[in-house]
Write a protein that holds these residues in place. Structure first.
Motif, mmCIF file in Angstrom:
data_model
loop_
_atom_site.group_PDB
_atom_site.id
_atom_site.type_symbol
_atom_site.label_atom_id
_atom_site.label_comp_id
_atom_site.label_asym_id
_atom_site.label_seq_id
_atom_site.Cartn_x
_atom_site.Cartn_y
_atom_site.Cartn_z
ATOM 1 N N ARG A 165 0.966 -1.525 0.073
ATOM 2 C CA ARG A 165 0.234 0.127 -0.024
ATOM 3 C C ARG A 165 0.545 1.176 0.290
ATOM 4 O O ARG A 165 0.061 1.845 -0.803
ATOM 5 C CB ARG A 165 -1.233 -0.436 0.956
ATOM 6 C CG ARG A 165 -2.101 -1.226 1.474
ATOM 7 C CD ARG A 165 -3.074 -0.461 2.393
ATOM 8 N NE ARG A 165 -2.273 -0.824 3.448
ATOM 9 C CZ ARG A 165 -2.720 -1.869 4.348
ATOM 10 N NH1 ARG A 165 -3.513 -2.478 3.151
ATOM 11 N NH2 ARG A 165 -2.247 -1.728 5.081
ATOM 12 N N ALA A 166 2.168 0.769 0.456
ATOM 13 C CA ALA A 166 2.739 2.242 0.966
ATOM 14 C C ALA A 166 3.525 2.743 -0.823
ATOM 15 O O ALA A 166 3.655 3.992 -1.067
ATOM 16 C CB ALA A 166 3.646 1.890 1.984
ATOM 17 N N LEU A 167 3.921 1.626 -1.114
ATOM 18 C CA LEU A 167 4.578 1.833 -2.477
ATOM 19 C C LEU A 167 3.288 2.310 -3.588
ATOM 20 O O LEU A 167 3.240 3.228 -4.270
ATOM 21 C CB LEU A 167 4.924 0.377 -3.236
ATOM 22 C CG LEU A 167 6.019 -0.325 -2.840
ATOM 23 C CD1 LEU A 167 5.697 -1.381 -3.532
ATOM 24 C CD2 LEU A 167 7.387 0.738 -3.521
ATOM 25 N N LEU A 168 1.985 1.922 -3.733
ATOM 26 C CA LEU A 168 1.241 2.227 -4.275
ATOM 27 C C LEU A 168 0.790 4.242 -4.021
ATOM 28 O O LEU A 168 0.263 4.740 -5.019
ATOM 29 C CB LEU A 168 -0.111 1.679 -4.209
ATOM 30 C CG LEU A 168 -0.057 0.202 -5.435
ATOM 31 C CD1 LEU A 168 -0.918 -0.930 -5.033
ATOM 32 C CD2 LEU A 168 0.405 0.561 -6.245
ATOM 33 N N ALA A 169 0.958 4.349 -2.374
ATOM 34 C CA ALA A 169 1.006 5.387 -1.896
ATOM 35 C C ALA A 169 2.079 6.266 -2.503
ATOM 36 O O ALA A 169 1.701 7.961 -2.807
ATOM 37 C CB ALA A 169 0.932 5.578 -0.593
ATOM 38 N N LEU A 170 3.454 6.057 -3.028
ATOM 39 C CA LEU A 170 4.062 6.967 -3.552
ATOM 40 C C LEU A 170 3.519 7.609 -4.917
ATOM 41 O O LEU A 170 2.607 6.854 -5.826
ATOM 42 C CB LEU A 170 5.582 6.182 -4.647
ATOM 43 C CG LEU A 170 6.187 5.581 -3.650
ATOM 44 C CD1 LEU A 170 6.773 4.660 -4.367
ATOM 45 C CD2 LEU A 170 6.353 6.237 -2.548
ATOM 46 N N PRO A 171 4.368 8.891 -5.554
ATOM 47 C CA PRO A 171 3.039 10.314 -6.226
ATOM 48 C C PRO A 171 3.615 8.843 -7.678
ATOM 49 O O PRO A 171 4.896 9.577 -8.096
ATOM 50 C CB PRO A 171 4.040 11.456 -6.465
ATOM 51 C CG PRO A 171 5.022 11.091 -4.885
ATOM 52 C CD PRO A 171 4.734 9.676 -4.599
ATOM 53 N N GLY A 172 2.098 9.581 -7.852
ATOM 54 C CA GLY A 172 2.396 8.537 -9.482
ATOM 55 C C GLY A 172 1.740 7.228 -9.432
ATOM 56 O O GLY A 172 1.806 6.273 -10.868
ATOM 57 N N ALA A 173 2.550 6.241 -8.425
ATOM 58 C CA ALA A 173 2.522 5.119 -8.532
ATOM 59 C C ALA A 173 1.093 4.318 -9.097
ATOM 60 O O ALA A 173 1.300 4.019 -10.054
ATOM 61 C CB ALA A 173 3.420 4.511 -7.047
ATOM 62 N N ALA A 174 0.648 4.515 -8.694
ATOM 63 C CA ALA A 174 -0.850 4.149 -8.274
ATOM 64 C C ALA A 174 -1.421 4.314 -9.561
ATOM 65 O O ALA A 174 -1.541 3.357 -10.814
ATOM 66 C CB ALA A 174 -2.087 4.394 -7.640
#
Length: 395
Positions: free
Chosen positions: A5-14
């Motif tokens: 979830r933290a990875l996908l919260a990175l700017p632009g990641a999702a």
């Protein structure tokens, strides 16, 4: 799951993961959709198999070249023209088959459609190298799991479209998703890797890096195992008068691979990347052995669960090695090269496994899978010294 979830919260990641998922879903749909369309409309499975094979080989061959264009000229520009060209190529192929054009015309159309199919997974992995920072192993684990999900959903979707709507609907649905995902990813330049650096340096290409040669060979051997297992599972189910069990066996293998990939991405290792590659290759090879001795569908279910444990971890480590061996401006090409290696390996494994299954049954095809697993370990061990991260200039 907090890590992911933290990875996908990175700017632009999702946003780029979503666009990449949509654009990558067709990689599990195109050749099957082509096979279903041609066989249904011409009545010839040999013609359908030939056209699908040409389509798949063209995709594998062109992947590294299209990825290199993205490294040199930017993902956005390359994505736009390749998406439009791919849509046109598939449209010509569909029109030729639907309108009853001479069979020979299907092959050049399939070549064009395949050559313009950009490797979306490579583009997404290159973006993670920019965004993920020290969480790169978890990012590549997430990507490996996304690939597994794609290979579960893609075939289900393409079969449903082809059977419920019209034979051409599966392939047309695949190209719509490819174009939509490609254009959506092209509209996100902020997370794309830089491409304007070192344009005047020699154009050596990532395959000249010794470690990349070894890694591509490892991927080819692992792909041979996967391709042989696919055929062997279908043959085994038929031998036990339960054809429907083939889907269950392959789904269980994919499920085990997904869980192993997610778990592997969270582990902290003292062992270096090259050592991890050798370890995961050994796990994959050993995991293929129980399938040789399974005597029923129930015991084979357990065997394929063990087999699946080694797949995603090997690919996770392989992705991390690409990122460490290849300079950033050549990353997309690097991911595409190993991707083509596993694709060609799967094609070779399927072809050889099918021939062995016809001659000597599923046991022979499972034996081929184990041999490919042993080859994976052997290639990795022989080239271990080249897998120490030592980037060389790549324009």
């Amino acid at each position: 799951m907090r890590t992911y979830r933290a990875l996908l919260a990175l700017p632009g990641a999702a946003a780029f993961v979503t666009a990449g998922f949509v654009g990558r879903l067709p990689m599990a749909m195109r050749t099957l959709g082509c096979l279903l369309m041609v066989s249904a409309l011409t009545g010839s499975y040999s013609l359908a198999g030939g056209v699908s094979a040409v389509f798949g080989i063209a995709m594998a061959v062109s992947g590294p070249f299209l990825a290199r264009l993205a490294d040199r000229h930017g993902q956005s520009r390359t994505l736009v023209w390749s998406a439009l060209a791919h849509g046109a190529g598939v449209g010509v192929l569909v029109a030729a088959v639907v309108w009853g054009a001479p069979a020979w015309t299907y092959f050049p159309a399939a070549v064009v459609a395949g050559l313009t199919s950009i490797p979306m997974g490579s583009l997404v992995r290159a973006r993670w190298a920019v965004v993920a920072g020290d969480r790169i192993q978890a990012a590549y684990a997430l990507e490996a799991v996304v690939d597994e999900v794609i290979y579960i959903l893609g075939p289900l979707l393409v079969v449903w479209l082809s059977v419920q709507l019209t034979p051409a609907a599966g392939l047309l649905g695949a190209v719509v998703l490819a174009v939509a995902g490609g254009l959506a990813l092209a509209a996100q330049p902020r997370t794309a890797p830089p491409f304007a650096e070192a344009r005047d340096e020699p154009r050596t290409g990532v395959i000249r890096i010794h470690g990349m040669k070894v890694l591509t060979a490892v991927y080819f051997a692992a792909g041979g195992l996967i391709g042989a297992i696919d055929v062997a599972a279908v043959k085994f189910a038929g031998e036990h008068q339960d054809p429907g069990a083939a889907g269950l066996l392959l789904a269980l293998m994919t499920f085990a691979s997904m869980v192993a990939g997610l778990t592997f991405g969270l582990l902290r290792w003292q062992l270096g990347l090259s050592g991890r590659l050798l370890l995961t290759a050994a796990v994959l090879a050993c995991g293929s052995v129980p399938a040789l001795f399974a005597g029923s569908v129930g015991t084979m279910c357990l065997a394929v669960l063990l087999l699946g444990v080694g797949i995603s971890p090997l690919l996770v480590v392989g992705s991390a090695l690409v990122e460490s061996l290849v300079p950033r401006r050549g990353l997309t090409e690097g991911f595409a090269v190993v991707g083509s290696g596993v694709t060609l390996g799967m094609a070779a494994g399927s072809a050889a496994g099918g021939a062995l299954a016809d001659l000597a049954g599923s046991a022979a095809a499972f034996g081929l899978a184990t041999a490919c697993g042993v080859l994976t370990v052997a290639v990795c061990a022989a080239g271990l010294r080249f897998l120490t991260p030592r980037p060389v200039p790549v324009a």
